[in-house]
Design an enzyme around this catalytic site. Structure first.
Site, short mmCIF file in Angstrom:
data_model
loop_
_atom_site.label_atom_id
_atom_site.label_comp_id
_atom_site.label_asym_id
_atom_site.label_seq_id
_atom_site.Cartn_x
_atom_site.Cartn_y
_atom_site.Cartn_z
CB CYS A 146 38.70 33.90 35.55
SG CYS A 146 39.60 32.79 36.63
CB THR A 147 34.39 37.22 34.34
OG1 THR A 147 33.65 36.00 34.21
CG2 THR A 147 33.87 38.23 33.33
#
Lengths: 120, 254
Positions: free
Chosen positions: B1-2
């Site tokens: 995830c970012t």
């Protein structure tokens, strides 16, 4: 076709807005309803997709060998009781989802505590 | 995830995230995709939680999952959660919980409780930082005022670090988190942090906004084969939009 890590960036521009077919629709969850009833309308409409996901996950588990069948049975038959132990209103919401979808409560519970199980 | 929290030149706060899920859960060699990732996409919905006909908070969910990984309380704060891998992980927490120790909160229920009950950015930060949990996590929180953005690095017991957006003078207009402690180097096989930072630098604060941040999150390898969706939020207007993401070949597997 991809490079060896570490991967280098390819900063793109002008990609927004994407194709409208990728826009995620909105649904309403009415918190005035009883927890058991809040998700019914959503889950009924989406039952095939949720079922498809859980079937794929079970199929993935089964690839590890016949012994995994016992784990799947354990989840389906004995994991449901955990819903009673979860804080309100979440346990009742999960029971409502299981009832509306026809999926085993144990699988619905497992799906919702997936993060805690797999962070190791 | 970012996850990224940032502010434009006018001080308007934005919060966006890519949700990547499905690593090692079955690689489809025919289509070069992760099987579970593909199955998750059709279940993604924006949910508006309403009471007495008024929207209390909005989230992005995989249907059937009732906790929250991405959410906004309009006009108050925005919130995303990124997975944190740790040997003292959720499995230990669940074991303790099964033995009767119910002091820890489930990660996704804590985020939903926070969206429902926290009255301010500081209140949300306090809840996310100090509530005992069953599993470690990164909470990324955005507020309404310039500089209100932080990454809360959680162990099961407490916050081991709260990284404020305003604490990094060179890039004080945004804060960015992937799946590694910010004070350590990410694993070289999975470094999305450096590419994302480079794309943010190229974007500049002048380009900050829904379209600009979407570009950053659509840049490989920030976008990869595990990415299911990109969510974009603007706290003042209560705006939340979400787009399904696909990563056409050539694309990194994670």
């Amino acid at each position: 076709s991809a490079q060896v890590p570490p991967f280098t960036e390819k900063c793109v521009q002008g990609t927004y807005p994407p194709d409208l077919s990728r826009k995620v629709p909105t649904v309403i969850i009415n918190l005035d309803l009883k927890p058991q009833d809040r998700w019914t309308h959503v889950v009924k409409d989406m039952k095939p997709q949720i079922e498809d996901l859980l079937v794929a996950f079970k199929s993935f588990i089964r690839d590890f060998g016949n012994w995994t069948e016992a784990i799947i049975k354990l989840v389906d038959n004995d994991f449901g009781y955990l819903a009673d132990e979860l804080p309100a209103p979440y346990g009742d919401e999960l029971k409502g989802i299981a009832t509306a979808s026809g999926l085993p409560l144990g699988e619905v519970v497992l799906y919702n505590i997936f993060y805690e199980i797999f962070t190791v | 995830c970012t996850s990224i929290v940032g502010q434009d030149l006018n001080g308007r706060m934005y919060h966006a995230r890519n949700l990547d899920f499905g690593l090692f859960l079955g690689w489809d060699i025919k289509n070069n995709t992760w099987e579970i990732t593909e199955k998750l996409r059709p279940t993604i919905r924006i949910l508006e939680f309403q009471r007495s006909g008024k929207t209390l908070y909005k989230t992005v969910n995989y249907l059937g999952y009732i906790g929250v990984l991405t959410g906004i309380r309009p006009g108050v704060f925005t919130l995303t959660m990124n997975e944190r891998f740790n040997i003292d992980g959720g499995f230990v927490g669940i074991f303790e919980w099964l033995l009767g120790n119910h002091t820890g909160q489930w990660m996704s229920f804590l985020t939903r409780d926070t969206l429902e009950q926290a009255a301010s950015y500081d209140d949300a930060k306090d809840r996310l930082a100090n509530t005992p949990m069953l599993a470690p996590a990164y909470y990324i929180l955005g507020g309404t005022k310039p500089g209100q953005g932080c990454v809360i690095t959680r162990s099961r017991q407490k916050a081991i670090d709260v990284w404020e957006m305003s604490s990094q003078p060179a890039n004080s207009w945004y804060i960015l988190e992937t799946n590694y402690d910010h004070w350590k180097k990410p694993m070289f096989l999975d470094d999305r942090r450096t590419p994302a930072n480079k794309c943010m630098q190229k974007l500049t604060q002048k380009g900050m906004g829904i379209a600009g941040i979407y570009d950053v999150l659509s840049s490989k390898p920030v976008l990869n084969k595990l990415t299911t969706y990109t969510a974009l939020m603007q706290v003042d207007s209560g705006h939340l939009e979400c787009w399904l993401q696909y990563c056409p070949d050539p694309c990194y597997p994670f």
